[in-house]
Design a protein around this motif. Structure first.
Motif, PDB file in Angstrom:
ATOM      1  N   GLU A 472      -0.838   7.786   4.068  1.00 30.88           N
ATOM      2  CA  GLU A 472      -0.398   6.501   3.548  1.00 30.88           C
ATOM      3  C   GLU A 472      -0.059   5.599   4.738  1.00 30.88           C
ATOM      4  O   GLU A 472       1.107   5.458   5.119  1.00 30.88           O
ATOM      5  N   MET A 474       1.049   2.932   7.273  1.00 29.33           N
ATOM      6  CA  MET A 474       1.978   1.800   7.347  1.00 29.33           C
ATOM      7  C   MET A 474       2.060   1.403   8.822  1.00 29.33           C
ATOM      8  O   MET A 474       3.035   1.724   9.510  1.00 29.33           O
ATOM      9  N   PHE A 525      -2.414  -7.730   5.558  1.00 33.09           N
ATOM     10  CA  PHE A 525      -2.145  -7.090   4.271  1.00 33.09           C
ATOM     11  C   PHE A 525      -1.918  -5.597   4.504  1.00 33.09           C
ATOM     12  O   PHE A 525      -2.871  -4.841   4.710  1.00 33.09           O
ATOM     13  N   GLN A 526      -0.659  -5.171   4.515  1.00 37.17           N
ATOM     14  CA  GLN A 526      -0.304  -3.802   4.873  1.00 37.17           C
ATOM     15  C   GLN A 526       0.697  -3.234   3.874  1.00 37.17           C
ATOM     16  O   GLN A 526       1.424  -3.969   3.205  1.00 37.17           O
ATOM     17  N   ASN A 527       0.732  -1.920   3.856  1.00 38.74           N
ATOM     18  CA  ASN A 527       1.793  -1.230   3.135  1.00 38.74           C
ATOM     19  C   ASN A 527       3.026  -1.168   4.029  1.00 38.74           C
ATOM     20  O   ASN A 527       2.932  -1.297   5.255  1.00 38.74           O
ATOM     21  N   GLN A 528       4.161  -0.965   3.415  1.00 38.91           N
ATOM     22  CA  GLN A 528       5.420  -0.877   4.150  1.00 38.91           C
ATOM     23  C   GLN A 528       6.350   0.034   3.368  1.00 38.91           C
ATOM     24  O   GLN A 528       5.989   0.533   2.309  1.00 38.91           O
ATOM     25  N   ASP A 531       7.094   0.736  -0.653  1.00 38.23           N
ATOM     26  CA  ASP A 531       5.726   0.755  -1.164  1.00 38.23           C
ATOM     27  C   ASP A 531       5.656   0.602  -2.674  1.00 38.23           C
ATOM     28  O   ASP A 531       4.604   0.256  -3.215  1.00 38.23           O
ATOM     29  N   PHE A 535       1.484  -3.512  -1.480  1.00 38.96           N
ATOM     30  CA  PHE A 535       1.081  -4.074  -0.194  1.00 38.96           C
ATOM     31  C   PHE A 535       1.476  -5.546  -0.138  1.00 38.96           C
ATOM     32  O   PHE A 535       1.583  -6.216  -1.161  1.00 38.96           O
ATOM     33  N   SER A 539       4.458 -10.575   5.636  1.00 41.06           N
ATOM     34  CA  SER A 539       5.827 -10.226   5.244  1.00 41.06           C
ATOM     35  C   SER A 539       6.820 -10.647   6.329  1.00 41.06           C
ATOM     36  O   SER A 539       6.703 -10.238   7.489  1.00 41.06           O
TER      37      SER A 539
END
Length: 717
Positions: A472, A474, A525-528, A531, A535, A539
């Motif tokens: 996953e 990040m 555009f990312q996950n953090q 979650d 996404f 941010s």
């Protein structure tokens, strides 16, 4: 089930009101009718009888920690009162434990919810107090002229790996007379085979052993699944219940109904091992029981009856295919020797823990008041219990389980919110948690330029993601997290150690820092870490974390003795924060946005705490003041929402925000009070959640996670 034991789980269905008794049976022990005049010993006036169930505890825990020591020794009471409810594993699965105090020949229930033998029911003791500190939960109960103290102590020993490596927890039981009369008292305690598996249909076997003056009753699966789980429970290893062999101690392993009937009728145990083994856990529920005579009890409590509960696993975890032994094996050749020393250490352990409890209470009260101190006490054992200490070729490592959210192993963005408890209590422990991640990235072929998210999809197997698939990702999140945690650790160790550590990991730290230089100011555009919100691009809070991560690299470079690079990273962070402030400010001028391209939005900028804990002073005071004023306008009943999109929040991030804005006492106190109110009133009786709805007073998800270590953020500044 035998006919004499048909309803194991149903007889005692008590509420949480102090003094609730057992009025379901027609006859009480000794043949006295249930409607007969009460025993005079039960009617002696006693002011303590008016104390409510929560007693002097400053908080009503959502669940009370009992034996909370590791990811698999993790048992809680999902209620206020010790008698009337089964203890459970953190998942809610029953891990049965029964306690009976025999007073002048009459057995009274003080723990658990067993069926009584039909011809000999157990009346119930009245709970008059519950006190929860950082390391212990103490219940006080009264009945028949005696006061019983039952203390669950999970000893945490910052800075002492030898003791910290022992996967054991204490239960101490003592009694005193409160009616001015002497009483003959014994204390009984059992645990069931349910502690050995997440599936009650699994077959277990058992043994009794006496070694070095300690009696141990143990059980294990007859066909263990090594390094596997069912329902988040270890399917290998040995559960051990132990006590010192002293006069008046008896023991027995057998079917629950048989063993409890024996204590009800004979007031002693048979010293026998049930020969019908192995058998399934739910086949006449094998229990492992001790009974200790406390002798004639007077107004002063005598020597306590101390039992230890342990879960011993060998191997403890696997790391990229290598099975790693528990760290305690470095210090003791076998389990019995380790357990015997644990018992010898009880008086000193109780004293050490009392000192630690007082220190945490004092420091937390000074930092945020008594409600904040209560939250820290509730979080301490929960945070540590998500970890296991192992030996990797003689070097200690700590592995951390992402409990309840997905079970990942060594999740970097779960370690990160937990960081404050390690920084406060034991920075070296944080180093042990970071060590496997650094080894994985530096030496094992992790293929990405940014930091990993985790070391394995599910505990206890650090299988890694060396193919580059299945993780996953990040990128900004985890790279900044690792740098911030490393810099925070370095700030708390001697200069020589700082230089050695920073130099040893210089290459990987620079790699991650340079990734942030290229990507942190305006994240794609990312996950953090949050979650569950999805996404996000651009941010503001993620950008802040990345910029602080670059600033952290300036501190790491300085620790390594590279002044030029330290200056370069610091200047970059300062340049970025100025641009960040301009891009993040909402057109209203009243607050920062959730994302650069989303006017009219907002979120908790909890990553401001990382700037504060590192002393970088990147975020201008004017921004902190602006955000504090805005948050004050959005306080709900139980705290402040995580952002504009939902009414839920994260408890760890609330305490990070409170720490960042500690000088803005109004918002700090509202955040503390909101979280305290939720914990104190939540209807979900589970180990403390970190994800809850601030309007609906409801758990949103997650429980028992180590991220509650973030509650200690105020104590790190």
């Amino acid at each position: 089930m035998t006919s004499a034991h048909p309803t194991r789980r149903r007889l005692l269905q008590l509420g949480t009101t102090a003094g609730a008794g057992l009025a379901l049976s027609p006859v009480l022990p000794g043949g006295r009718p249930a409607d007969a005049a009460p025993d005079p010993a039960d009617t002696v006036p006693d002011p303590a009888d008016a104390v409510p169930a929560r007693g002097g505890a400053p908080i009503r825990p959502p669940a009370v920690p009992l034996a909370v020591r590791s990811p698999y020794l993790n048992t809680w009471l999902p209620a206020d009162n010790l008698p009337g409810t089964w203890p459970t594993f953190w998942t809610g699965r029953v891990t049965a434990m029964t306690g009976l105090a025999t007073v002048d020949g009459v057995p009274y229930l003080f723990m658990g919810s067993p069926s009584s033998p039909l011809d000999y029911p157990f009346p119930t003791m009245r709970q008059v107090a519950l006190t929860v500190t950082a390391t212990k939960s103490e219940f006080v109960l009264r009945q028949a002229g005696i006061e019983l103290s039952v203390t669950f102590l999970s000893p945490i020993t910052p800075g002492d790996l030898r003791r910290q490596s022992q996967p054991l927890s204490y239960v101490a039981i003592s009694a005193r007379s409160v009616d001015g009369r002497p009483h003959d008292v014994s204390a009984y305690l059992d645990i069931s085979g349910e502690w050995a598996s997440g599936d009650a249909g699994r077959s277990i076997t058992w043994d009794q052993q006496t070694s070095d003056g300690v009696v141990s009753l143990s059980c294990r699966q007859s066909s263990p699944d090594v390094l596997a789980e069912r329902g988040d429970t270890a399917e290998w290893g040995t559960v051990v219940l132990s006590s010192v062999a002293r006069p008046g101690l008896t023991w027995q392993i057998g079917a629950d109904g048989d063993v409890r009937r024996r204590i009800a009728t004979e007031h002693t145990l048979a010293g026998t091992v049930d020969a019908d083994k192995p058998r399934p856990i739910n086949d006449r529920y094998p229990v492992f029981a001790f009974n200790q005579s406390l002798g004639t009890v007077t107004r002063h409590a005598g020597e306590p009856f101390v039992v230890s509960i342990g879960h011993l696993r060998e191997p403890t975890v696997s790391y990229l295919g290598t099975r790693l032994p528990p760290l305690w094996r470095t210090y003791w050749p076998d389990g019995p020797g380790m357990i015997a020393e644990f018992h010898r250490d009880y008086p000193a352990a109780a004293a050490r823990c009392a000192t630690l409890d007082r220190t945490i209470e004092r420091d937390a009260t000074r930092a945020g008041g008594p409600r904040y101190a209560a939250l820290c006490a509730l979080a301490f054992r929960q945070a540590y219990a998500a970890t296991d200490l192992v030996s990797r070729d003689g070097t200690p490592w700590a592995f951390l389980k992402e409990i309840s959210s997905n079970g990942n192993m060594q999740t970097v963005d779960v370690t990160y919110p937990s960081m404050p408890v390690w920084l406060y209590a034991d920075p070296a422990y944080l180093k042990l948690i970071l060590a496997p991640v650094l080894d994985y990235a530096e030496n094992r072929g992790f293929p990405k330029t940014f930091a990993p998210h985790d070391l394995g999809a599910h505990y206890p197997n650090a299988d890694g993601h060396l193919s580059g698939e299945g993780e996953e990702d990040m990128p900004v999140e985890e790279s900044a997290n690792m740098l911030i945690m490393a810099a925070a650790y370095l700030a708390r160790v001697p200069a020589a150690e700082r230089r050695a550590y920073a130099t040893a990991h210089d290459r990987i730290f620079r790699q991650w820092a340079d990734y942030l230089v290229d990507n942190a100011l305006d994240p794609e555009f990312q996950n953090q870490t949050d979650d569950f919100t999805g996404f996000i691009a651009h941010s503001v809070n993620l950008a802040l974390k990345g910029i602080v991560g670059i600033g952290a690299m300036s501190l790491i470079a300085a620790a390594a003795g590279d002044a030029a690079d330290s200056r370069r990273y610091r200047d970059t962070a300062r340049e970025y924060i100025a641009r960040w402030q301009r891009m993040a400010l909402d057109p209203s001028g009243e607050h920062l946005k959730l994302a650069y391209d989303r006017d009219g939005t907002w979120s908790l900028k909890y990553n401001g705490y990382a700037d504060a804990v590192l002393g970088l002073r990147l975020v201008p005071a004017s921004v902190a003041r602006l955000e504090a004023d805005w948050y004050l306008r959005h306080v709900a009943t139980d705290g402040i929402p995580l952002d504009i999109r939902h009414t839920y929040t994260k408890a760890d991030w609330e305490m990070w925000t409170a720490a960042w804005l500690k000088d803005h006492t109004a918002v700090r106190d509202l955040l503390i009070d909101g979280l305290y109110r939720f914990a104190d009133t939540s209807g979900q009786r589970v180990p403390m959640t970190d994800w809850y709805d601030v309007v609906a007073n409801r758990q949103q998800g997650f429980q028992a996670r180590p991220v509650v270590g973030g509650f200690f953020a105020l104590l790190t500044l």
